[in-house]
Scaffold this active site. Structure first.
Site, PDB file in Angstrom:
ATOM      1  N   TYR A 110       0.753  -5.128   1.384  1.00 31.85           N
ATOM      2  CA  TYR A 110       0.799  -3.939   0.518  1.00 31.85           C
ATOM      3  C   TYR A 110      -0.106  -4.087  -0.697  1.00 31.85           C
ATOM      4  O   TYR A 110      -1.314  -4.025  -0.539  1.00 31.85           O
ATOM      5  CB  TYR A 110       2.265  -3.708   0.164  1.00 31.85           C
ATOM      6  N   TRP A 111       0.401  -4.326  -1.894  1.00 29.23           N
ATOM      7  CA  TRP A 111      -0.465  -4.379  -3.077  1.00 29.23           C
ATOM      8  C   TRP A 111      -0.746  -5.800  -3.546  1.00 29.23           C
ATOM      9  O   TRP A 111      -1.148  -6.012  -4.671  1.00 29.23           O
ATOM     10  CB  TRP A 111       0.156  -3.549  -4.206  1.00 29.23           C
TER      11      TRP A 111
ATOM     12  N   ARG B 169       5.334  -5.186   3.783  1.00 27.50           N
ATOM     13  CA  ARG B 169       6.080  -4.387   2.805  1.00 27.50           C
ATOM     14  C   ARG B 169       6.717  -5.301   1.744  1.00 27.50           C
ATOM     15  O   ARG B 169       6.782  -6.505   1.914  1.00 27.50           O
ATOM     16  CB  ARG B 169       7.192  -3.595   3.536  1.00 27.50           C
TER      17      ARG B 169
ATOM     18  N   TYR C 214      13.589   8.820   5.119  1.00 24.72           N
ATOM     19  CA  TYR C 214      13.113   8.156   3.899  1.00 24.72           C
ATOM     20  C   TYR C 214      14.275   7.700   3.031  1.00 24.72           C
ATOM     21  O   TYR C 214      15.279   8.406   2.881  1.00 24.72           O
ATOM     22  CB  TYR C 214      12.216   9.097   3.079  1.00 24.72           C
TER      23      TYR C 214
ATOM     24  N   GLU D  67      -3.260   2.952   6.155  1.00 31.77           N
ATOM     25  CA  GLU D  67      -2.846   3.076   4.754  1.00 31.77           C
ATOM     26  C   GLU D  67      -3.654   2.093   3.898  1.00 31.77           C
ATOM     27  O   GLU D  67      -4.104   2.432   2.809  1.00 31.77           O
ATOM     28  CB  GLU D  67      -1.348   2.774   4.638  1.00 31.77           C
TER      29      GLU D  67
ATOM     30  N   ASN E   6       2.759  12.411  -5.499  1.00 34.95           N
ATOM     31  CA  ASN E   6       1.906  12.915  -6.575  1.00 34.95           C
ATOM     32  C   ASN E   6       0.423  12.538  -6.402  1.00 34.95           C
ATOM     33  O   ASN E   6      -0.426  13.412  -6.155  1.00 34.95           O
ATOM     34  CB  ASN E   6       2.481  12.374  -7.889  1.00 34.95           C
ATOM     35  N   TRP E   7       0.084  11.267  -6.509  1.00 38.27           N
ATOM     36  CA  TRP E   7      -1.363  10.957  -6.502  1.00 38.27           C
ATOM     37  C   TRP E   7      -1.940  11.043  -5.105  1.00 38.27           C
ATOM     38  O   TRP E   7      -3.123  11.333  -4.944  1.00 38.27           O
ATOM     39  CB  TRP E   7      -1.705   9.670  -7.249  1.00 38.27           C
ATOM     40  N   ASP E   8      -1.103  10.873  -4.085  1.00 40.55           N
ATOM     41  CA  ASP E   8      -1.592  11.129  -2.717  1.00 40.55           C
ATOM     42  C   ASP E   8      -2.133  12.545  -2.606  1.00 40.55           C
ATOM     43  O   ASP E   8      -3.226  12.786  -2.096  1.00 40.55           O
ATOM     44  CB  ASP E   8      -0.457  10.967  -1.700  1.00 40.55           C
TER      45      ASP E   8
ATOM     46  N   ASP F  79       3.137  -0.752  -5.898  1.00 46.10           N
ATOM     47  CA  ASP F  79       4.537  -1.159  -5.957  1.00 46.10           C
ATOM     48  C   ASP F  79       4.791  -2.662  -6.131  1.00 46.10           C
ATOM     49  O   ASP F  79       5.503  -3.069  -7.022  1.00 46.10           O
ATOM     50  CB  ASP F  79       5.263  -0.701  -4.692  1.00 46.10           C
TER      51      ASP F  79
HETATM   52  C1  DGY Z   1       7.776   3.707  -1.212  1.00 42.77           C
HETATM   53  O1  DGY Z   1       8.810   4.253  -0.868  1.00 42.77           O
HETATM   54  O2  DGY Z   1       7.330   2.665  -0.737  1.00 42.77           O
HETATM   55  C2  DGY Z   1       6.913   4.363  -2.178  1.00 42.77           C
HETATM   56  O3  DGY Z   1       5.770   3.634  -2.439  1.00 42.77           O
HETATM   57  C3  DGY Z   1       7.614   4.717  -3.444  1.00 42.77           C
HETATM   58  O4  DGY Z   1       6.770   5.620  -4.056  1.00 42.77           O
END
Ligand code: DGY
Length: 429
Positions: A350-351, A197, A82, A394, A35-37, A164
């Site tokens: 990551y975040w 991650r 995925y 990223e 979505n926001w991507d 996340d």
């Molecule tokens: C992921 O799979 O890491 C994504 O960030 C979920 O949106």
């Protein structure tokens, strides 16, 4: 690489990741429409193909649910690279297989930008077609992610925040019971170094929340009542408050008086609600667990989105500047996703510390609009330097500038094209 070469590379990343009208974030790690991507990607396309920019957003809204929600992932085709795919989500709310929750609602803001920068002559027509869909999505947010009318927006899953594994979610996530999950194999850690991650304990709980919502059929009222995770997020709240102001500008331009009144009500509710996120002890807006009433104690990159949301009172701005300068003295590149002086900070995970280009873009826009061009420019220069040094990663280490996560990343390329690239600025001048 010269700026012109980087511009060319950024365009090629977008066209290589283009799946015929929508763009994947990056090959391997994220093989669907996010979505926001997608919405940030539209800004990148708009620099060289405005028709294609509109298409990106129109295709995102093709996946809108009957209740108004626009999902965070559209699974337009099966891709075994995925996890978790459509069968884990078990949703049935819209025309395209999808995940079951949303993501930060930046679309109205980008639609307004496309209208204002239009060179196609078709913008008003396309904005008119999207307007009722944007209204329905925003109404869904106000109804189901702020069910008690507090004026702050909750996320029902860390993935809904788009950030996340932010430390702000740690306590609320730890309280989620691990249950109803099948044995599973993560795919993200086969594409990216596991040290960059989320941990397995996080993933177990991510999947437990999905299982709990699946149990109530992803009914948004039931989800709001029963979801084991329900945390007001300054990121989504500020992005959404901004998006409401931009939707109001669109409504006015398109002559939608009744809708404009409704949006004004949302803005008033949120302007007063945002106070609930202010943590006086640390002088910043933080997350608020709506199940326990507990605020978090750390400053994240979203704390700096208050000006972007139009919250520019003197006290907020003074605190923003002080934190900005303090953090800038601790890292080489701004803006780390979490306070480098907090115990939970990790430069490459990551975040929990890395710099993200699209967050810098939004923060800088807010600062510039609030009359602080110097800090806005600092963010733009740092973003450009990171990309010049480490390519279209990223995310980036705020300390070494090393690129991390997935490579050839669409939104990093888009943000380069629309804002960070010095040649873009030269053209605009
Ligand atoms: C992921 O799979 O890491 C994504 O960030 C979920 O949106």
């Amino acid at each position: 690489m010269s700026h012109a070469d980087l511009d060319q590379t950024a365009k090629s990343i977008l066209t290589d990741n283009d799946q015929g009208g929508y763009t994947i974030p990056t090959k391997g790690l994220y093989p669907y429409q996010w979505n926001w991507d997608s919405v940030f990607v539209a800004l990148g396309f708009a620099t060289f193909d405005q028709d294609r920019a509109w298409r990106e957003i129109e295709m995102l809204f093709e996946g809108q649910w009957r209740d108004g929600m626009v999902p965070h992932i559209l699974f337009r085709k099966d891709d075994p690279s995925y996890f978790p795919g459509p069968s884990v989500w078990g949703t049935n709310g819209g025309p395209i297989p999808s995940s079951g929750h949303s993501q930060p609602p930046v679309a109205a803001s980008v639609v307004l930008d496309l209208v204002r920068g239009d060179r196609t002559g078709q913008a008003l027509e396309r904005a008119t077609a999207l307007f009722p869909k944007l209204m329905a999505w925003h109404r869904w947010y106000m109804t189901y992610r702020d069910p008690d009318g507090l004026g702050v927006i909750a996320v029902i899953h860390p993935w809904e925040s788009g950030r996340d594994n932010l430390p702000d979610w740690d306590d609320a996530l730890r309280a989620v019971e691990v249950r109803d999950i099948e044995p599973y194999e993560r795919k993200d850690t086969s594409h990216v170094d596991p040290a960059m991650r989320p941990h397995k304990e996080d993933y177990d709980r991510y999947l437990s929340i999905v299982a709990a919502c699946r149990k109530v059929g992803w009914d948004p009222a039931k989800v709001a009542e029963t979801c084991p995770f329900f945390v007001a997020d300054p990121g989504v709240t500020f992005i959404f408050l901004r998006a409401n102001r931009d939707l109001l500008a669109l409504a006015q331009q398109l002559g939608m008086g009744k809708e404009a009144d409704e949006i004004r009500g949302w803005i008033a509710r949120m302007e007063s609600g945002a106070k609930a996120l202010w943590n006086p002890d640390i002088q910043a807006h933080v997350a608020l667990d709506l199940r326990t009433g507990k605020q978090t104690d750390g400053i994240s990159c979203a704390s700096f989105l208050a000006p972007y949301a139009g919250l520019t009172d003197t006290a907020t701005m003074a605190a923003q500047r002080a934190h900005f300068d303090r953090m800038a003295s601790k890292v080489r590149y701004m803006m780390p996703s979490y306070d480098p002086e907090h115990g939970c900070y990790e430069a490459l995970r990551y975040w929990r510390g890395p710099v993200w280009a699209m967050i810098n873009y939004m923060i800088a826009r807010g600062f510039a609009e609030a009359g602080d061009p110097a800090r806005a420019e600092r963010l733009r220069n740092d973003t450009a330097a990171l990309i010049e040094t480490s390519g279209f990663a990223e995310y980036f280490s705020p300390e070494s500038g090393a690129g991390a996560g997935g490579g050839t990343f669409s939104w990093t390329a888009a943000i380069w094209l629309t804002w960070a690239s010095p040649s873009h600025v030269e053209q605009a001048a």
